[in-house]
Motif scaffolding. Sequence first.
Motif, PDB file in Angstrom:
ATOM      1  N   HIS A   4       1.040   6.766  11.282  1.00 46.15           N
ATOM      2  CA  HIS A   4       2.233   6.085  11.796  1.00 46.15           C
ATOM      3  C   HIS A   4       2.764   4.979  10.878  1.00 46.15           C
ATOM      4  CE1 HIS A   4       1.678   8.180  15.597  1.00 46.15           C
ATOM      5  NE2 HIS A   4       0.394   7.869  15.510  1.00 46.15           N
ATOM      6  N   GLY A   5       1.988   4.572   9.881  1.00 42.46           N
ATOM      7  CA  GLY A   5       2.437   3.539   8.950  1.00 42.46           C
ATOM      8  C   GLY A   5       2.561   2.167   9.589  1.00 42.46           C
ATOM      9  N   THR A   6       1.760   1.930  10.628  1.00 39.62           N
ATOM     10  CA  THR A   6       1.819   0.635  11.317  1.00 39.62           C
ATOM     11  C   THR A   6       0.480   0.346  11.982  1.00 39.62           C
ATOM     12  OG1 THR A   6       3.170  -0.735  12.784  1.00 39.62           O
ATOM     13  CG2 THR A   6       2.728   1.541  13.513  1.00 39.62           C
ATOM     14  N   TRP A   7       0.388  -0.803  12.572  1.00 38.95           N
ATOM     15  CA  TRP A   7      -0.837  -1.234  13.246  1.00 38.95           C
ATOM     16  C   TRP A   7      -1.013  -0.529  14.581  1.00 38.95           C
ATOM     17  CZ3 TRP A   7       2.011  -5.350  10.905  1.00 38.95           C
ATOM     18  CH2 TRP A   7       3.199  -5.656  11.558  1.00 38.95           C
ATOM     19  N   GLY A  38      -0.959  -8.697   6.621  1.00 39.58           N
ATOM     20  CA  GLY A  38      -1.416  -8.603   5.233  1.00 39.58           C
ATOM     21  C   GLY A  38      -1.592  -7.160   4.789  1.00 39.58           C
ATOM     22  N   VAL A  39      -2.169  -6.337   5.661  1.00 40.40           N
ATOM     23  CA  VAL A  39      -2.324  -4.918   5.342  1.00 40.40           C
ATOM     24  C   VAL A  39      -0.953  -4.282   5.138  1.00 40.40           C
ATOM     25  CG1 VAL A  39      -3.007  -2.679   6.308  1.00 40.40           C
ATOM     26  CG2 VAL A  39      -4.598  -4.618   6.397  1.00 40.40           C
ATOM     27  N   ARG A  61       0.137  -2.564   1.737  1.00 41.23           N
ATOM     28  CA  ARG A  61       0.530  -1.143   1.728  1.00 41.23           C
ATOM     29  C   ARG A  61       1.900  -0.981   1.083  1.00 41.23           C
ATOM     30  NH1 ARG A  61      -2.507   2.426   4.727  1.00 41.23           N
ATOM     31  NH2 ARG A  61      -0.728   3.841   4.986  1.00 41.23           N
ATOM     32  N   LEU A  62       2.796  -1.888   1.365  1.00 42.31           N
ATOM     33  CA  LEU A  62       4.130  -1.825   0.750  1.00 42.31           C
ATOM     34  C   LEU A  62       4.019  -2.002  -0.763  1.00 42.31           C
ATOM     35  CD1 LEU A  62       6.064  -3.896   3.409  1.00 42.31           C
ATOM     36  CD2 LEU A  62       6.364  -1.445   2.943  1.00 42.31           C
ATOM     37  N   ARG A  63       3.235  -2.978  -1.182  1.00 45.64           N
ATOM     38  CA  ARG A  63       3.068  -3.255  -2.609  1.00 45.64           C
ATOM     39  C   ARG A  63       2.415  -2.065  -3.330  1.00 45.64           C
ATOM     40  NH1 ARG A  63       1.903  -8.657  -2.522  1.00 45.64           N
ATOM     41  NH2 ARG A  63      -0.205  -8.285  -1.803  1.00 45.64           N
ATOM     42  N   GLU A  64       1.474  -1.402  -2.646  1.00 47.43           N
ATOM     43  CA  GLU A  64       0.772  -0.262  -3.252  1.00 47.43           C
ATOM     44  C   GLU A  64       1.475   1.069  -2.980  1.00 47.43           C
ATOM     45  OE1 GLU A  64      -3.411  -0.354  -2.310  1.00 47.43           O
ATOM     46  OE2 GLU A  64      -3.587  -2.425  -3.006  1.00 47.43           O
TER      47      GLU A  64
END
Length: 169
Positions: A114-117, A146-147, A151-154
């Motif tokens: 889902h790309g979310t918490w 932070g995750v 995740r966005l940065r990576e």
Amino acid sequence: MNLNDLSSLMERRQDGGLSFERFRADPVLAGLQWPDDVLRDFLFEHGDHSPFVDDYGHLDLSAITWTLETIPTADFYTMPTGESEAGLIEHFAQHPVYWVTVRPPGVGRHWEEHGTWLRPPLLIDRRLLNLGSSGLQVLEGRTRVGVLRGRLREQLHAAPEHQTWVGRS
């Protein structure tokens, strides 16, 4: 009512004799009308954590209304947390895969699918902290935010928006 008014309740919770169910049923909390997720994450888990009390101990808890809101990913890029734990979100962002792997397996699966918490973090309207401020601040859920940043940065899968509990006056 503020966090200091809950010190005897927090002491009973610390002693281990108070489950969340008994905690939330305590008469001192009856007037709050907060969702269980917020009561658990804000008060039961962190209500006596020193940096947390430093940042939020002055808040009038009874003046906060919590709603489940959908927030765009872009809003999390620079969203701060409390001064006492400044930099903590970026600490978690440095190793987003690690911070997911040390959680129960369902957390990692949810991020991948889902790309979310899995559980919404708590954000607070900064005007509650300082009338001259604006925007939202991460109250609880610094690891989750932070995750997301990591995740966005990576360039890992991240949803375009995310559910959060938002506290406003």
